[in-house]
Design a protein around this motif. Structure first.
Motif, PDB file in Angstrom:
ATOM      1  N   PHE A  61       0.823  -1.210   0.000  1.00 19.50           N
ATOM      2  CA  PHE A  61       0.000   0.000   0.000  1.00 19.50           C
ATOM      3  C   PHE A  61       0.862   1.268   0.000  1.00 19.50           C
ATOM      4  CE2 PHE A  61      -3.611  -2.658   1.794  1.00 19.50           C
ATOM      5  CZ  PHE A  61      -4.346  -2.605   0.625  1.00 19.50           C
ATOM      6  N   ALA A  62       2.034   1.199   0.639  1.00 26.08           N
ATOM      7  CA  ALA A  62       2.959   2.328   0.600  1.00 26.08           C
ATOM      8  C   ALA A  62       3.431   2.568  -0.836  1.00 26.08           C
ATOM      9  CB  ALA A  62       4.152   2.071   1.518  1.00 26.08           C
ATOM     10  N   PHE A  63       3.735   1.481  -1.532  1.00 23.89           N
ATOM     11  CA  PHE A  63       4.157   1.586  -2.930  1.00 23.89           C
ATOM     12  C   PHE A  63       3.036   2.150  -3.794  1.00 23.89           C
ATOM     13  CE2 PHE A  63       4.924  -0.622  -7.107  1.00 23.89           C
ATOM     14  CZ  PHE A  63       6.038   0.124  -7.459  1.00 23.89           C
ATOM     15  N   LYS A 121      12.930  -5.171  -3.213  1.00 22.91           N
ATOM     16  CA  LYS A 121      12.564  -4.663  -4.537  1.00 22.91           C
ATOM     17  C   LYS A 121      11.518  -3.553  -4.426  1.00 22.91           C
ATOM     18  CE  LYS A 121      11.411  -6.257  -9.174  1.00 22.91           C
ATOM     19  NZ  LYS A 121      11.312  -7.437 -10.055  1.00 22.91           N
ATOM     20  N   THR A 122      10.552  -3.744  -3.545  1.00 26.41           N
ATOM     21  CA  THR A 122       9.523  -2.715  -3.351  1.00 26.41           C
ATOM     22  C   THR A 122      10.142  -1.429  -2.835  1.00 26.41           C
ATOM     23  OG1 THR A 122       7.883  -4.424  -2.849  1.00 26.41           O
ATOM     24  CG2 THR A 122       7.355  -2.170  -2.193  1.00 26.41           C
ATOM     25  N   LEU A 123      11.035  -1.534  -1.876  1.00 21.09           N
ATOM     26  CA  LEU A 123      11.704  -0.344  -1.331  1.00 21.09           C
ATOM     27  C   LEU A 123      12.558   0.342  -2.395  1.00 21.09           C
ATOM     28  CD1 LEU A 123      12.735  -1.733   2.173  1.00 21.09           C
ATOM     29  CD2 LEU A 123      10.996   0.003   1.704  1.00 21.09           C
ATOM     30  N   ALA A 165      12.226   4.134  -3.853  1.00 19.84           N
ATOM     31  CA  ALA A 165      13.383   5.025  -3.933  1.00 19.84           C
ATOM     32  C   ALA A 165      13.551   5.586  -5.344  1.00 19.84           C
ATOM     33  CB  ALA A 165      14.643   4.273  -3.514  1.00 19.84           C
ATOM     34  N   VAL A 166      13.343   4.735  -6.355  1.00 17.39           N
ATOM     35  CA  VAL A 166      13.457   5.168  -7.749  1.00 17.39           C
ATOM     36  C   VAL A 166      12.442   6.262  -8.059  1.00 17.39           C
ATOM     37  CG1 VAL A 166      13.029   4.433 -10.133  1.00 17.39           C
ATOM     38  CG2 VAL A 166      14.481   3.052  -8.630  1.00 17.39           C
ATOM     39  N   LEU A 167      11.234   6.100  -7.554  1.00 18.52           N
ATOM     40  CA  LEU A 167      10.194   7.104  -7.797  1.00 18.52           C
ATOM     41  C   LEU A 167      10.532   8.427  -7.115  1.00 18.52           C
ATOM     42  CD1 LEU A 167       7.041   4.847  -7.464  1.00 18.52           C
ATOM     43  CD2 LEU A 167       7.722   6.119  -9.501  1.00 18.52           C
ATOM     44  N   PHE A 168      11.030   8.364  -5.914  1.00 17.46           N
ATOM     45  CA  PHE A 168      11.413   9.589  -5.208  1.00 17.46           C
ATOM     46  C   PHE A 168      12.647  10.232  -5.830  1.00 17.46           C
ATOM     47  CE2 PHE A 168       8.753   8.224  -1.541  1.00 17.46           C
ATOM     48  CZ  PHE A 168       8.085   9.431  -1.330  1.00 17.46           C
ATOM     49  N   PRO A 186      15.521  -1.550 -10.497  1.00 21.27           N
ATOM     50  CA  PRO A 186      16.683  -2.048 -11.250  1.00 21.27           C
ATOM     51  C   PRO A 186      17.310  -3.283 -10.621  1.00 21.27           C
ATOM     52  CG  PRO A 186      17.347  -0.185  -9.913  1.00 21.27           C
ATOM     53  CD  PRO A 186      15.862  -0.337  -9.719  1.00 21.27           C
ATOM     54  N   THR A 187      16.535  -4.370 -10.579  1.00 15.39           N
ATOM     55  CA  THR A 187      17.035  -5.600  -9.957  1.00 15.39           C
ATOM     56  C   THR A 187      17.215  -6.723 -10.975  1.00 15.39           C
ATOM     57  OG1 THR A 187      14.779  -6.306  -9.427  1.00 15.39           O
ATOM     58  CG2 THR A 187      15.945  -5.031  -7.744  1.00 15.39           C
ATOM     59  N   ASN A 188      16.998  -6.425 -12.240  1.00  9.04           N
ATOM     60  CA  ASN A 188      17.108  -7.467 -13.268  1.00  9.04           C
ATOM     61  C   ASN A 188      17.777  -6.925 -14.516  1.00  9.04           C
ATOM     62  OD1 ASN A 188      14.900  -6.473 -15.210  1.00  9.04           O
ATOM     63  ND2 ASN A 188      13.833  -6.556 -13.252  1.00  9.04           N
ATOM     64  N   VAL A 189      18.149  -7.811 -15.409  1.00  8.40           N
ATOM     65  CA  VAL A 189      18.840  -7.434 -16.635  1.00  8.40           C
ATOM     66  C   VAL A 189      17.970  -6.544 -17.507  1.00  8.40           C
ATOM     67  CG1 VAL A 189      19.917  -8.331 -18.741  1.00  8.40           C
ATOM     68  CG2 VAL A 189      20.227  -9.543 -16.573  1.00  8.40           C
ATOM     69  N   GLY A 190      16.666  -6.837 -17.551  1.00 13.52           N
ATOM     70  CA  GLY A 190      15.761  -6.065 -18.397  1.00 13.52           C
ATOM     71  C   GLY A 190      15.689  -4.598 -18.045  1.00 13.52           C
TER      72      GLY A 190
END
Length: 252
Positions: A55-57, A157-159, A163-166, A181-185
């Motif tokens: 819900f935070a996400f 990953k959610t955190l 962070a990426v959004l902020f 950014p946790t995967n090759v894609g």
């Protein structure tokens, strides 16, 4: 008489607290899974953690991107979907976007139910695989609890996504299906072959970490070799990845 109290038959002895199990997933996962095997199957703490972070996400995505923009971005990532939208009248496009936005928001808000349904289905599949395929003696409740704790790395990953959004990600480039950014894609252009992109996003260190934990935990509660747990967890994952890549290539 021995001063030590006799443990009633069928009653689990005192073990780790749920907080200790959560911590041990990152420090000593085998201790958590051995505790589950001993009969301690409470899973509400990791579930609450998932719901709170989910819900935070949702709140951050809604504030920084917006549910409509999330839906529009997904359409842009699919040439076929874009072509279909282009053939509609302005009124039809608006109606389609309202429905798509509502579905996206509903999925976010239905996170608790989705988590439980996924847990039940995946646990049932793992239970059948480890018991009938490898001669294990696991119980459904134990496998379900293993899954709930093994998913804890997903919180990282959610955190990272928050962070990426902020950090200032442009709303029109946000991809809800690959938000951290946790995967090759995450490091490839989104306009590459859809099947290849799907395979690349599957090579995710959080996913692999989770699968390792599922393999360890399933093997422990089933009383099988650890390799059997790995085959069960990674085998089903590989099948899903291949099917997903094929569908992405066919319908993108």
């Amino acid at each position: 008489m021995n001063d030590q109290a006799v443990q009633p038959a069928g009653e689990a002895s005192q073990g780790l607290t749920q907080l200790q199990r959560v911590i041990n997933i990152f420090a000593a996962p085998s201790k958590t899974f051995a505790d589950i095997k001993a009969g301690h199957k409470s899973w509400w703490l990791p579930f609450i953690i998932y719901v709170i972070l989910g819900f935070a996400f949702y709140g951050v995505v809604n504030a920084k991107v917006g549910m409509r923009q999330v839906s529009e971005n997904q359409i842009k990532l699919s040439p076929k979907a874009e072509d279909q939208m282009a053939q509609l009248t302005p009124e039809q496009r608006e109606q389609r976007m309202k429905i798509s936005t509502a579905i996206t928001q509903g999925i976010f808000l239905g996170t608790p139910v989705v988590l439980l349904l996924m847990g039940v289905i995946i646990s049932a599949v793992l239970l059948g695989t480890i018991n009938f395929g490898f001669g294990g003696k696991a119980k459904f409740g134990s496998v379900f609890t293993v899954w709930m704790y093994a998913m804890l790395p997903s919180c990282i990953k959610t955190l990272l996504g928050i962070a990426v959004l902020f950090a200032g990600t442009a709303p029109d480039s946000f991809n809800i299906k690959n938000f951290a950014p946790t995967n090759v894609g995450a490091f490839l252009p989104t306009d590459i072959n859809a099947g290849l992109y799907s395979l690349a996003t599957s090579l995710d260190f959080v996913t692999i970490w989770t699968l390792v934990l599922v393999g360890i935990g399933t093997a422990i509660v089933a009383g099988t070799k650890r390799s059997s747990g790995y085959i069960a967890s990674f085998g089903w994952w590989a099948l899903i990845v291949i099917i997903g890549a094929g569908l992405a290539a066919a319908f993108s």
